[in-house]
Design a protein around this motif. Structure first.
Motif, PDB file in Angstrom:
ATOM      1  N   LEU A 191     -22.914 -87.600  34.034  1.00  0.00           N
ATOM      2  CA  LEU A 191     -21.493 -87.761  33.703  1.00  0.00           C
ATOM      3  C   LEU A 191     -21.305 -88.292  32.281  1.00  0.00           C
ATOM      4  O   LEU A 191     -20.339 -87.932  31.599  1.00  0.00           O
ATOM      5  CB  LEU A 191     -20.831 -88.699  34.709  1.00  0.00           C
ATOM      6  CG  LEU A 191     -20.695 -88.144  36.136  1.00  0.00           C
ATOM      7  CD1 LEU A 191     -20.046 -89.177  37.052  1.00  0.00           C
ATOM      8  CD2 LEU A 191     -19.874 -86.854  36.140  1.00  0.00           C
ATOM      9  N   THR A 192     -22.225 -89.136  31.821  1.00  0.00           N
ATOM     10  CA  THR A 192     -22.147 -89.616  30.438  1.00  0.00           C
ATOM     11  C   THR A 192     -22.309 -88.471  29.452  1.00  0.00           C
ATOM     12  O   THR A 192     -21.549 -88.353  28.470  1.00  0.00           O
ATOM     13  CB  THR A 192     -23.233 -90.677  30.191  1.00  0.00           C
ATOM     14  OG1 THR A 192     -23.011 -91.795  31.063  1.00  0.00           O
ATOM     15  CG2 THR A 192     -23.195 -91.158  28.740  1.00  0.00           C
ATOM     16  N   VAL A 193     -23.293 -87.607  29.685  1.00  0.00           N
ATOM     17  CA  VAL A 193     -23.487 -86.449  28.810  1.00  0.00           C
ATOM     18  C   VAL A 193     -22.290 -85.508  28.887  1.00  0.00           C
ATOM     19  O   VAL A 193     -21.849 -84.965  27.869  1.00  0.00           O
ATOM     20  CB  VAL A 193     -24.786 -85.715  29.181  1.00  0.00           C
ATOM     21  CG1 VAL A 193     -24.899 -84.384  28.445  1.00  0.00           C
ATOM     22  CG2 VAL A 193     -25.988 -86.593  28.854  1.00  0.00           C
ATOM     23  N   ALA A 194     -21.728 -85.319  30.081  1.00  0.00           N
ATOM     24  CA  ALA A 194     -20.544 -84.471  30.215  1.00  0.00           C
ATOM     25  C   ALA A 194     -19.393 -85.016  29.375  1.00  0.00           C
ATOM     26  O   ALA A 194     -18.700 -84.254  28.677  1.00  0.00           O
ATOM     27  CB  ALA A 194     -20.129 -84.377  31.683  1.00  0.00           C
ATOM     28  N   ALA A 195     -19.190 -86.338  29.414  1.00  0.00           N
ATOM     29  CA  ALA A 195     -18.117 -86.938  28.624  1.00  0.00           C
ATOM     30  C   ALA A 195     -18.356 -86.757  27.130  1.00  0.00           C
ATOM     31  O   ALA A 195     -17.426 -86.465  26.365  1.00  0.00           O
ATOM     32  CB  ALA A 195     -17.995 -88.424  28.975  1.00  0.00           C
ATOM     33  N   LEU A 196     -19.614 -86.925  26.697  1.00  0.00           N
ATOM     34  CA  LEU A 196     -19.921 -86.745  25.274  1.00  0.00           C
ATOM     35  C   LEU A 196     -19.698 -85.297  24.830  1.00  0.00           C
ATOM     36  O   LEU A 196     -19.201 -85.042  23.735  1.00  0.00           O
ATOM     37  CB  LEU A 196     -21.369 -87.159  24.996  1.00  0.00           C
ATOM     38  CG  LEU A 196     -21.672 -88.657  25.098  1.00  0.00           C
ATOM     39  CD1 LEU A 196     -23.165 -88.909  24.959  1.00  0.00           C
ATOM     40  CD2 LEU A 196     -20.895 -89.420  24.029  1.00  0.00           C
ATOM     41  N   LEU A 197     -20.050 -84.352  25.698  1.00  0.00           N
ATOM     42  CA  LEU A 197     -19.868 -82.944  25.339  1.00  0.00           C
ATOM     43  C   LEU A 197     -18.394 -82.545  25.313  1.00  0.00           C
ATOM     44  O   LEU A 197     -18.017 -81.608  24.604  1.00  0.00           O
ATOM     45  CB  LEU A 197     -20.626 -82.057  26.326  1.00  0.00           C
ATOM     46  CG  LEU A 197     -22.150 -82.111  26.239  1.00  0.00           C
ATOM     47  CD1 LEU A 197     -22.785 -81.271  27.340  1.00  0.00           C
ATOM     48  CD2 LEU A 197     -22.622 -81.613  24.872  1.00  0.00           C
ATOM     49  N   PHE A 198     -17.558 -83.236  26.076  1.00  0.00           N
ATOM     50  CA  PHE A 198     -16.128 -82.953  26.036  1.00  0.00           C
ATOM     51  C   PHE A 198     -15.508 -83.334  24.692  1.00  0.00           C
ATOM     52  O   PHE A 198     -14.538 -82.717  24.252  1.00  0.00           O
ATOM     53  CB  PHE A 198     -15.401 -83.694  27.157  1.00  0.00           C
ATOM     54  CG  PHE A 198     -15.347 -82.941  28.452  1.00  0.00           C
ATOM     55  CD1 PHE A 198     -14.719 -81.700  28.530  1.00  0.00           C
ATOM     56  CD2 PHE A 198     -15.906 -83.475  29.598  1.00  0.00           C
ATOM     57  CE1 PHE A 198     -14.677 -81.002  29.729  1.00  0.00           C
ATOM     58  CE2 PHE A 198     -15.867 -82.788  30.802  1.00  0.00           C
ATOM     59  CZ  PHE A 198     -15.240 -81.542  30.868  1.00  0.00           C
ATOM     60  N   VAL A 199     -16.069 -84.354  24.026  1.00  0.00           N
ATOM     61  CA  VAL A 199     -15.450 -84.863  22.798  1.00  0.00           C
ATOM     62  C   VAL A 199     -16.245 -84.534  21.541  1.00  0.00           C
ATOM     63  O   VAL A 199     -15.746 -84.693  20.430  1.00  0.00           O
ATOM     64  CB  VAL A 199     -15.251 -86.389  22.883  1.00  0.00           C
ATOM     65  CG1 VAL A 199     -14.320 -86.733  24.033  1.00  0.00           C
ATOM     66  CG2 VAL A 199     -16.584 -87.120  23.037  1.00  0.00           C
ATOM     67  N   ALA A 200     -17.489 -84.091  21.673  1.00  0.00           N
ATOM     68  CA  ALA A 200     -18.319 -83.835  20.490  1.00  0.00           C
ATOM     69  C   ALA A 200     -19.395 -82.823  20.847  1.00  0.00           C
ATOM     70  O   ALA A 200     -19.492 -82.341  21.969  1.00  0.00           O
ATOM     71  CB  ALA A 200     -18.948 -85.145  19.990  1.00  0.00           C
ATOM     72  N   SER A 201     -20.238 -82.502  19.856  1.00  0.00           N
ATOM     73  CA  SER A 201     -21.382 -81.602  20.043  1.00  0.00           C
ATOM     74  C   SER A 201     -22.632 -82.305  19.544  1.00  0.00           C
ATOM     75  O   SER A 201     -23.076 -82.084  18.407  1.00  0.00           O
ATOM     76  CB  SER A 201     -21.163 -80.291  19.280  1.00  0.00           C
ATOM     77  OG  SER A 201     -20.013 -79.628  19.757  1.00  0.00           O
ATOM     78  N   PRO A 202     -23.234 -83.195  20.367  1.00  0.00           N
ATOM     79  CA  PRO A 202     -24.349 -84.029  19.897  1.00  0.00           C
ATOM     80  C   PRO A 202     -25.596 -83.254  19.517  1.00  0.00           C
ATOM     81  O   PRO A 202     -26.407 -83.725  18.725  1.00  0.00           O
ATOM     82  CB  PRO A 202     -24.618 -84.948  21.095  1.00  0.00           C
ATOM     83  CG  PRO A 202     -23.397 -84.863  21.939  1.00  0.00           C
ATOM     84  CD  PRO A 202     -22.856 -83.495  21.738  1.00  0.00           C
ATOM     85  N   GLY A 203     -25.814 -82.065  20.088  1.00  0.00           N
ATOM     86  CA  GLY A 203     -26.988 -81.285  19.735  1.00  0.00           C
ATOM     87  C   GLY A 203     -28.101 -81.384  20.747  1.00  0.00           C
ATOM     88  O   GLY A 203     -27.971 -81.987  21.825  1.00  0.00           O
ATOM     89  N   LEU A 204     -29.250 -80.792  20.378  1.00  0.00           N
ATOM     90  CA  LEU A 204     -30.366 -80.690  21.310  1.00  0.00           C
ATOM     91  C   LEU A 204     -30.992 -82.035  21.668  1.00  0.00           C
ATOM     92  O   LEU A 204     -31.550 -82.188  22.752  1.00  0.00           O
ATOM     93  CB  LEU A 204     -31.446 -79.777  20.711  1.00  0.00           C
ATOM     94  CG  LEU A 204     -31.175 -78.271  20.781  1.00  0.00           C
ATOM     95  CD1 LEU A 204     -32.233 -77.523  19.992  1.00  0.00           C
ATOM     96  CD2 LEU A 204     -31.165 -77.798  22.228  1.00  0.00           C
TER      97      LEU A 204
END
Length: 460
Positions: free
Chosen positions: A100-113
């Motif tokens: 869920l933390t990664v899902a939240a980060l992907l909703f607001v940004a594109s952190p990369g591989l």
């Protein structure tokens, strides 16, 4: 001195597992967690492909296998030390929070591989303790006479999760990209936590006393209670697995400290000295090593070589899944099978013949029939081997036993896939499938050749 074998203590018949609400709550939690896993890997693969090259995406998908293989033995120790229920709940909570933390980060940004690789590593580390605990949990939610049925129910849950997880993951990606798919995976894993909390634990029954299939339990002719010779090696008078003194620091007045390393060595020594578990794990290892390569990468190369196309390969894979599901359903319905050791060995031998034959079938229709037979036979042998692992292991060692078997299935067997691909490139599909079938068949030979495993029975 005369000796006699003490018969197993009589067990009062309990409620069948498929009608036991406690077992069904555990099964619901396990199914939700497995579907979440399948959705997670769909989301991870899609996000990795979108964020990097195909080779980078492949590395992200593979990186979780390294910590899982390296740490799983330790995970078995953790499961036995802290209890499988507590470990499974904690593992699912950590996996849910991470996804869920990664899902939240992907909703607001594109952190990369880098973020995806970190998430894969976290999943691999958590899986190293989750999988042994999952294997040890059934013995604490039902009676020994229902463990074979539970193994069949668990197989059905895995098949359902495989069928349902991919479409759900694809739906999540279609609706909102990988972030939505990750969120869906996290929510599905979260469902398992309250269900597991509601599951009642029961005191597991010792496997000692199952006749020739377990360690001999002998008594003197005078039947003196408490005589050290009345209990098997590695088990004290109360039936609890005893620790073997190790080194000069271990004395009756000052026993050796219980360390994780000591627990691991005790578990390995227990498996090595067990007349059923040791050859059973060898048979499982050979079966998996001969099965995984041909039925994964080998099948794709065979379909391409024969011109079956993606649809033809899909039919073959579906037939295999249907056969494996039918085997799980049979065990869930019957609850047990007579002569489980011999039946599992025979199914493994016949399945190995079918694997070798798959490379020589004339068309898709025949391949579908052979794949159905492989799924049925491999599913039956796998379910019976899993049930024997559950019923033959002392509960105090079950996490470590599951970990050793899991390392073979999840650590060593996948290594055969690139080797299978390379070997097919050198020698062709036919010889490689036959060689893999021989390796798989050796597992059946081991099972039939060891008397105690061949005669092993499931509780009724």
């Amino acid at each position: 001195m005369t000796t006699t074998v003490i018969p197993p203590a009589a067990q009062a018949p309990g409620r069948p597992a498929h009608r036991d609400g406690n077992v069904l709550r555990w099964l619901g939690a396990y199914t939700a967690s497995m579907i979440g896993d399948n959705v997670f890997y769909i989301a991870l693969s899609w996000a990795a492909v979108q964020s990097g090259t195909p080779s980078q995406a492949g590395l992200v998908m593979a990186v979780s296998a390294v910590p899982r293989a390296l740490l799983m033995l330790g995970g078995g120790v953790v499961a036995d030390r802290f209890g499988p229920r507590r470990v499974v709940i904690g593992s699912d909570a950590v996996r849910c929070a991470a996804v869920l933390t990664v899902a939240a980060l992907l909703f607001v940004a594109s952190p990369g591989l880098w973020l995806l690789a970190l998430l894969a590593v976290v999943f691999g580390i958590v899986d190293a303790v989750f999988m042994p605990a999952v294997g040890a949990l059934p013995a604490r939610v039902t009676g020994r006479d229902q463990l074979a049925r539970v193994q069949g129910m668990r197989g059905l849950a895995v098949r359902f999760a495989n069928v349902a997880g991919a479409p759900l993951g694809g739906l999540g990606v279609a609706l909102g990209g990988s972030a939505t798919a990750f969120a869906l995976a996290g929510l599905l894993i979260a469902v398992s936590v309250p269900l597991l909390i509601s599951v009642r634990m029961r005191e597991p029954v010792s496997a000692v006393g199952d006749g020739a299939s377990t360690a001999d339990v002998v008594a003197d002719a005078d039947d003196t209670p408490g005589d050290p010779e009345d209990v098997p090696a590695g088990v004290d008078e109360s039936g609890t697995p005893a620790r073997v003194p190790d080194g000069p620091a271990a004395t009756p007045e000052r026993p050796a400290p219980a360390t994780a390393w000591r627990d691991l060595r005790d578990g390995l020594r227990y498996i090595r000295g067990h007349r059923v578990l040791a050859p059973l794990i060898v048979a499982i290892a050979l079966g998996d090593l001969g099965f995984v390569g041909p039925l994964n990468v080998g099948l794709a190369l065979l379909a391409d070589q024969r011109g079956w196309g993606a649809s033809g390969m899909g039919l073959v894979v579906a037939a295999f899944g249907a056969g494996a599901g039918a085997a799980a359903l049979l065990l869930a319905w019957r609850g047990t099978l007579p002569r489980a050791g011999s039946a599992g060995a025979a199914a493994l031998l016949c399945g190995s013949v079918a694997i070798g034959a798959l490379a020589y079938v004339p068309g898709v229709g025949a391949a579908v029939g052979v794949a159905l037979a492989i799924g049925l036979l491999a599913g039956l042998s796998g379910a019976l081997c899993g049930a024997l692992l559950q019923t033959q292991s002392e509960p105090a060692y079950l996490g470590r036993v599951t970990a050793v078997a899991g390392i073979v299935s999840l650590g060593l067997a996948p290594l055969s896939m690139p080797l299978t691909a390379a070997a097919i490139g050198w020698w062709g599909t036919g010889p490689v499938f036959v060689a893999s079938a021989v390796v798989c068949g050796l597992g059946g030979v081991v099972a039939l050749g060891v008397r105690d495993l061949r005669r092993a029975e499931l509780p009724r």
